[in-house]
Every structure is written in C-alpha cells, then in structure tokens.
Design an enzyme around this catalytic site. Structure first.
Site, PDB file in Angstrom:
ATOM      1  CE  LYS A  22      -3.074  -5.583 -42.541  1.00 32.86           C
ATOM      2  NZ  LYS A  22      -2.019  -6.228 -41.737  1.00 32.86           N
ATOM      3  CG  ASN A  23      -4.053  -9.378 -41.163  1.00 33.64           C
ATOM      4  OD1 ASN A  23      -3.184  -8.759 -41.794  1.00 33.64           O
ATOM      5  ND2 ASN A  23      -4.545  -8.946 -40.027  1.00 33.64           N
ATOM      6  CB  CYS A 116       5.848  -2.859 -35.787  1.00 32.17           C
ATOM      7  SG  CYS A 116       4.359  -3.428 -34.962  1.00 32.17           S
ATOM      8  NE  ARG A 121       3.340  -7.794 -34.050  1.00 34.99           N
ATOM      9  CZ  ARG A 121       2.756  -7.283 -35.146  1.00 34.99           C
ATOM     10  NH1 ARG A 121       2.853  -6.006 -35.388  1.00 34.99           N
ATOM     11  NH2 ARG A 121       2.118  -8.052 -35.984  1.00 34.99           N
ATOM     12  N   PRO A 122       7.940 -10.402 -30.939  1.00 32.53           N
ATOM     13  CG  PRO A 122       7.655 -11.600 -28.966  1.00 32.53           C
ATOM     14  CD  PRO A 122       7.210 -10.346 -29.671  1.00 32.53           C
ATOM     15  CB  ILE A 123       9.880 -14.377 -34.567  1.00 30.56           C
ATOM     16  CG1 ILE A 123      11.388 -14.153 -34.517  1.00 30.56           C
ATOM     17  CG2 ILE A 123       9.179 -13.272 -35.329  1.00 30.56           C
ATOM     18  CD1 ILE A 123      12.057 -14.297 -35.896  1.00 30.56           C
ATOM     19  CG  LEU A 125       5.538 -18.352 -29.588  1.00 30.15           C
ATOM     20  CD1 LEU A 125       4.074 -17.926 -29.556  1.00 30.15           C
ATOM     21  CD2 LEU A 125       5.829 -19.358 -28.478  1.00 30.15           C
ATOM     22  CG  ASP A 304      -5.741  -6.638 -36.057  1.00 29.60           C
ATOM     23  OD1 ASP A 304      -5.608  -7.478 -36.957  1.00 29.60           O
ATOM     24  OD2 ASP A 304      -4.855  -6.397 -35.215  1.00 29.60           O
TER      25      ASP A 304
HETATM   26  C1  EPZ Z   1      -1.233 -11.173 -36.842  1.00 27.93           C
HETATM   27  O1  EPZ Z   1       0.005 -10.654 -36.384  1.00 27.93           O
HETATM   28  C2  EPZ Z   1      -1.882 -10.054 -37.638  1.00 27.93           C
HETATM   29  N1  EPZ Z   1      -1.031  -9.696 -38.766  1.00 27.93           N
HETATM   30  C3  EPZ Z   1      -2.057  -8.829 -36.741  1.00 27.93           C
HETATM   31  O2  EPZ Z   1      -2.721  -7.830 -37.505  1.00 27.93           O
HETATM   32  C4  EPZ Z   1      -2.947  -9.226 -35.567  1.00 27.93           C
HETATM   33  O3  EPZ Z   1      -3.068  -8.128 -34.696  1.00 27.93           O
HETATM   34  C5  EPZ Z   1      -2.322 -10.410 -34.822  1.00 27.93           C
HETATM   35  O4  EPZ Z   1      -2.091 -11.513 -35.743  1.00 27.93           O
HETATM   36  C6  EPZ Z   1      -3.218 -10.916 -33.693  1.00 27.93           C
HETATM   37  O5  EPZ Z   1      -4.456 -11.289 -34.208  1.00 27.93           O
HETATM   38  C7  EPZ Z   1      -1.076 -10.475 -39.885  1.00 27.93           C
HETATM   39  O6  EPZ Z   1      -1.795 -11.458 -39.939  1.00 27.93           O
HETATM   40  C8  EPZ Z   1      -0.194 -10.054 -41.015  1.00 27.93           C
HETATM   41  P1  EPZ Z   1       0.618 -12.987 -33.232  1.00 27.93           P
HETATM   42  P2  EPZ Z   1       1.081 -11.675 -35.700  1.00 27.93           P
HETATM   43  O7  EPZ Z   1       1.848 -13.756 -33.557  1.00 27.93           O
HETATM   44  O8  EPZ Z   1       1.029 -12.983 -36.374  1.00 27.93           O
HETATM   45  C9  EPZ Z   1       3.074 -12.742 -29.213  1.00 27.93           C
HETATM   46  C10 EPZ Z   1      -3.086  -5.687 -38.369  1.00 27.93           C
HETATM   47  O9  EPZ Z   1      -3.356  -4.603 -37.823  1.00 27.93           O
HETATM   48  N2  EPZ Z   1       4.071 -13.570 -29.901  1.00 27.93           N
HETATM   49  O10 EPZ Z   1      -0.688 -13.704 -33.125  1.00 27.93           O
HETATM   50  O11 EPZ Z   1       2.371 -10.970 -35.604  1.00 27.93           O
HETATM   51  C11 EPZ Z   1       3.073 -11.327 -29.757  1.00 27.93           C
HETATM   52  O12 EPZ Z   1       4.055 -10.551 -29.110  1.00 27.93           O
HETATM   53  C12 EPZ Z   1      -2.038  -6.598 -37.763  1.00 27.93           C
HETATM   54  O13 EPZ Z   1      -3.628  -6.125 -39.412  1.00 27.93           O
HETATM   55  C13 EPZ Z   1       5.154 -14.066 -29.180  1.00 27.93           C
HETATM   56  O14 EPZ Z   1       5.291 -13.815 -27.988  1.00 27.93           O
HETATM   57  O15 EPZ Z   1       0.443 -11.784 -34.242  1.00 27.93           O
HETATM   58  C14 EPZ Z   1       1.687 -10.849 -29.427  1.00 27.93           C
HETATM   59  O16 EPZ Z   1       1.657 -10.416 -28.073  1.00 27.93           O
HETATM   60  C15 EPZ Z   1      -1.388  -5.994 -36.514  1.00 27.93           C
HETATM   61  N3  EPZ Z   1       6.075 -14.825 -29.821  1.00 27.93           N
HETATM   62  C16 EPZ Z   1       0.833 -12.109 -29.532  1.00 27.93           C
HETATM   63  O17 EPZ Z   1       1.751 -13.213 -29.524  1.00 27.93           O
HETATM   64  C17 EPZ Z   1       5.964 -15.135 -31.157  1.00 27.93           C
HETATM   65  O18 EPZ Z   1       6.824 -15.858 -31.678  1.00 27.93           O
HETATM   66  C18 EPZ Z   1       0.010 -12.181 -30.820  1.00 27.93           C
HETATM   67  O19 EPZ Z   1       0.903 -12.168 -31.897  1.00 27.93           O
HETATM   68  C19 EPZ Z   1       4.867 -14.615 -31.870  1.00 27.93           C
HETATM   69  C20 EPZ Z   1       3.925 -13.840 -31.225  1.00 27.93           C
END
Ligand code: EPZ
Length: 416
Positions: A22-23, A116, A121-123, A125, A304
């Site tokens: 999926k990811n 969610c 889930r901030p963006i 970065l 995960d």
């Molecule tokens: C991806 O989510 C995966 N989803 C998630 O899987 C997975 O848990 C996660 O990576 C970590 O491995 C997909 O690939 C579709 P991150 P993503 O940005 O990209 C913080 C599942 O169950 N952060 O690596 O959203 C954030 O808050 C899903 O399959 C910021 O602070 O994860 C978190 O604490 C759930 N600012 C950490 O980074 C940002 O701009 C990790 O988030 C982005 C993220």
C-alpha cells in the site's frame, strides 16, 4: 457498518502470497501524473486507500482502467490541479499528489489534509521544502494554493526523516534545471521503490535507502510499466498472527530484508524463522516470550507494526515495554484489548504489557487501520467468538483479508 466475526483458538497453518505494498503503491500512483503518458502498474493492492488515490487522479482528469491488481493510468488528459476537499479528507496521504502536480503544471490547490485517528499528521516539512524550491504557498483559511513560474533546485535539510515529505519533495524536484539535494530523508524501502519507478520513467535520482537523496532534473519522462514491491507490513502482520496462534506459515513473494527488525523481535520472542530470497517460513513456540519494542524510522522497528506486535505480546510469558516514538495516538486499540482480558497500562508514549494466559472473545470496535489489524490478532488467540465492528478501517490497508485468513485454517467471516 461491516463487521468481522472470528472464532478463536485455531492455529494458523499454511502458505500465503503477500500482496503489493500500500505504502509504495500510493506515491507511485501519484507519480504517474508526472509524465502525461499511459502508465501500467502491476501488483497494486485492491484496497480502499489505493482506490481512494485512483479516484483523486480520475477527478483530476486521468483515465484509469483497473483489472484485478493491474492498473492503467493515463495522465495525458489531466484538466485540473485542485484536489477536492472530500477526497483529500478521505485520503490524507494524497498530499503527495501536490508534488507531482507542481512539478508538471507549476500549480496545485488543496485543503489542509488535517489529522487522522493516529495523530495530527502535520505537513510543515512538505511546505518548508516546497518554499525552499521557490514554490509560493498561499495559505488562506480553506485552501493551500501552490504556484510558481519555475522550481529551483535546492539544498533541503529535513528536521525529521518524514516518509511523505521525502516522497513529495522527490516528485517536486523531478524537472528542475539542476540538482536538488535532500538530507535526513526517510530510508524506508518504499522510498527505494519510488526512486526505482521514477528512474524507470527516465528521472535521474540516487541515494534512496540512504539519508541523502539527489535529484538531477530532467526535461521529460517516458511511459512506464512497473511492478509494485511486496507489502512489508502485511508480511509482518501475518508473521505476528501466526506467532500469536502458535502455528506455522510460509510467506511467498516477499523481501525478507525489508522486515528484519520484525523478524529479529519474533526470533527474540521464541519463533524459529527460515529466510530465503523471496520467502520466509515461521514456526512458533508453544508460548511466546515477552520482548520490548520501540518504534523508530526505518531501519528501526516500524511504527505500523507496533499495535499488531503489542497485541501479540498480550499473551506472551512476562512483561513487555512498548514505546511509540512516531505518532502521538497509536495506542487506541488498548482499551479494546483490555476488554478481552489483556493487562496493559499506557503512560504517554509507553505501554506496559503484562502477559496473560488467555484472552476471551467479545464485541470490540476498530478505531484505525493497524489498531484494527491488532484486534484481529487478539481475536485469533481468544477463547470463543469475537465480533469486530468498523472493519472498514482494516480494509484500507489489507487486501482480501477474509480469504487469506480462511485459507490459513481460520474461522473468519464478514457481515455487512
Ligand atoms: C507514512 O506516513 C506511512 N503512510 C504511514 O503508514 C507510516 O506510519 C509513516 O509513514 C511512518 O513510517 C504512507 O506511506 C501512505 P511521516 P507519513 O511523514 O508519510 C511527523 C499505515 O498504517 N511529521 O514519516 O504521513 C509526523 O507527525 C500508515 O500504513 C511532521 O512533523 O509519515 C510523524 O510524527 C500510517 N511534519 C512523523 O513525522 C511533516 O511535515 C512521521 O510521519 C510530516 C511528518
């Protein structure tokens, strides 16, 4: 709302082919926007999340054809660059479409994806990286309007190795007239799959799997066909289910190197594991030993897998400490596990799991994707029958779960 009905205490025994990731499929589907061609993807899991992403591309004007796990995405007919609010809400990870839209059309509008079930889930970065690349972002109340005349090749240092931010910035940098260097990037296998896919299209990217990725811009990208990598979280899920039930399983079509942190923790808990290039065999002990886990960015133990592993520990011998370092709300399945007889106490980012001899089936409710998968694990082990409501959460990320478990000697049905 549909629900699962699971009769516990059967051992998982048999052989299974793992579905596509999926990811990995989600960012690769988004990347099909880049070349304005007809792209063919194989081994795409037929699940709610990938279908949600395909709906968004269709709404933007792409022509989509699906046949089982083969998907044809023609992005030559895109007519708009605004991701619909309701589609964004349904699929917050669609924020990675923004990088592809900006790269090709220098424009993208979307509503803030929001949090969610597992966290805010901030963006930030993603946004900070876009701004470093010269992309103007007008953050008015409802929408984020991204526009630029030209994307500038930049040096970007991520505060955190975010998977989504790494993917989004890779896509945005694809057509610049220089080299973009992103440091402290995510090193997950899905990032390597995305780099392989983009280079197959004719991009010029290197470093995925390490903590620095270099993207040398190219003028155009060609049509591509590609086979999505196997799902490492589904792999870990079925290994934990097998370990929990005291059974044994052969998993085919997988890459054992992508699940090493999970394999090593399963061995530490007493499982016998045999690895081959494309498959893994697991034999469980009579009773698992409690082991501590802490989640970290790859190659650490995957977040995960945390809920599913925690659920497995509820009947292990001893007490385990589970530490969740990535998301602020990823113990939501704990109250439901306690209702089944588990002994768990949560304080901040830590959960202490005191192994009990048995769990008892009852009516429980799934609250998120991996938490729902964890409840299924507990139901497989529990005495009697368990009914799990809200199983649509689980269907976001697991393909044909019912058929797979039934084929492994499990009494599992779905209603509604
Ligand atoms: C991806 O989510 C995966 N989803 C998630 O899987 C997975 O848990 C996660 O990576 C970590 O491995 C997909 O690939 C579709 P991150 P993503 O940005 O990209 C913080 C599942 O169950 N952060 O690596 O959203 C954030 O808050 C899903 O399959 C910021 O602070 O994860 C978190 O604490 C759930 N600012 C950490 O980074 C940002 O701009 C990790 O988030 C982005 C993220």
């Amino acid at each position: 709302m549909s629900k699962y009905i699971i009769k516990g205490e059967n051992k998982i025994e048999g052989e299974l082919n793992i579905s596509g990731s999926k990811n990995s499929a989600l960012p690769i589907i988004a990347a099909c926007i880049l070349n304005g061609e007809k792209n063919i993807l194989y081994n795409v899991p037929d699940i709610r999340d990938t279908n949600g992403m395909l709906n968004i591309l269709e709404d933007l004007g792409c022509k989509i054809k699906k046949k089982g796990n083969k998907v044809i995405i023609d992005s030559s007919t895109i007519t708009k660059f605004h991701i619909k609010d309701e589609l964004m809400r349904e699929m917050r990870s669609s924020v990675i479409i923004v990088g592809a839209l900006i790269a090709r059309f220098k424009s993208a509008t979307f509503s803030y994806p929001g949090g969610c079930e597992i966290g805010a889930r901030p963006i930030d970065l993603h946004i900070n990286g876009f701004k470093k690349m010269g992309i103007n972002i007008d953050e008015n109340t409802r929408y984020m309007i991204c526009k630029c005349d030209r994307i500038i090749p930049a040096e970007i240092q991520l505060d955190f190795p975010s998977v989504g931010a790494t993917e989004n910035l890779m896509l945005a940098a694809i057509f610049t007239d220089g080299e973009t260097v992103i440091r402290n990037v995510a090193m997950e296998p899905e990032i390597e799959d995305l780099e392989k896919f983009l280079n197959r299209m004719g991009a010029n990217i290197s470093g995925a799997g390490s903590n620095i990725i270099r993207i040398r811009g190219v003028k155009r990208l060609k049509q591509v066909s590609y086979n999505i990598m196997p799902d490492r979280i589904e792999t870990g899920t079925f290994l934990c289910y097998t370990a929990m039930t005291g059974g044994e399983i052969i998993l085919n079509n997988i890459n054992p190197d992508n699940v090493l942190p999970v394999l090593s923790k399963l061995e530490e808990s007493g499982c016998k594991i045999y690895r081959e290039p494309r498959r893994v065999i697991l034999k469980s002990p009579k009773r698992l030993k409690a082991v501590d886990i802490q989640t970290l960015p790859y190659p650490g133990f995957p977040t995960d897998m945390q809920s599913i592993f925690l659920s497995m520990l509820t009947t292990a011998k001893g007490t385990a400490l589970v530490t969740e370092n990535l998301f602020e709300n990823r113990f939501k399945c704990v109250p439901e596990l306690i209702r089944m007889g588990a002994k768990i106490s949560v304080s901040g980012s830590c959960a202490i799991v005191k192994g009990v001899k048995k769990l008892v089936g009852t009516d429980i409710v799934a609250t998120d994707l991996r938490g729902g998968a964890a409840l299924i694990g507990a139901a497989l082990k529990a005495k009697g029958t368990t009914i799990i409501e809200n199983c649509q959460f689980v269907e976001r990320g697991y393909e044909k779960l019912e058929n797979k478990l039934q084929s492994l000697n499990i009494d599992f049905t779905k209603e509604g």
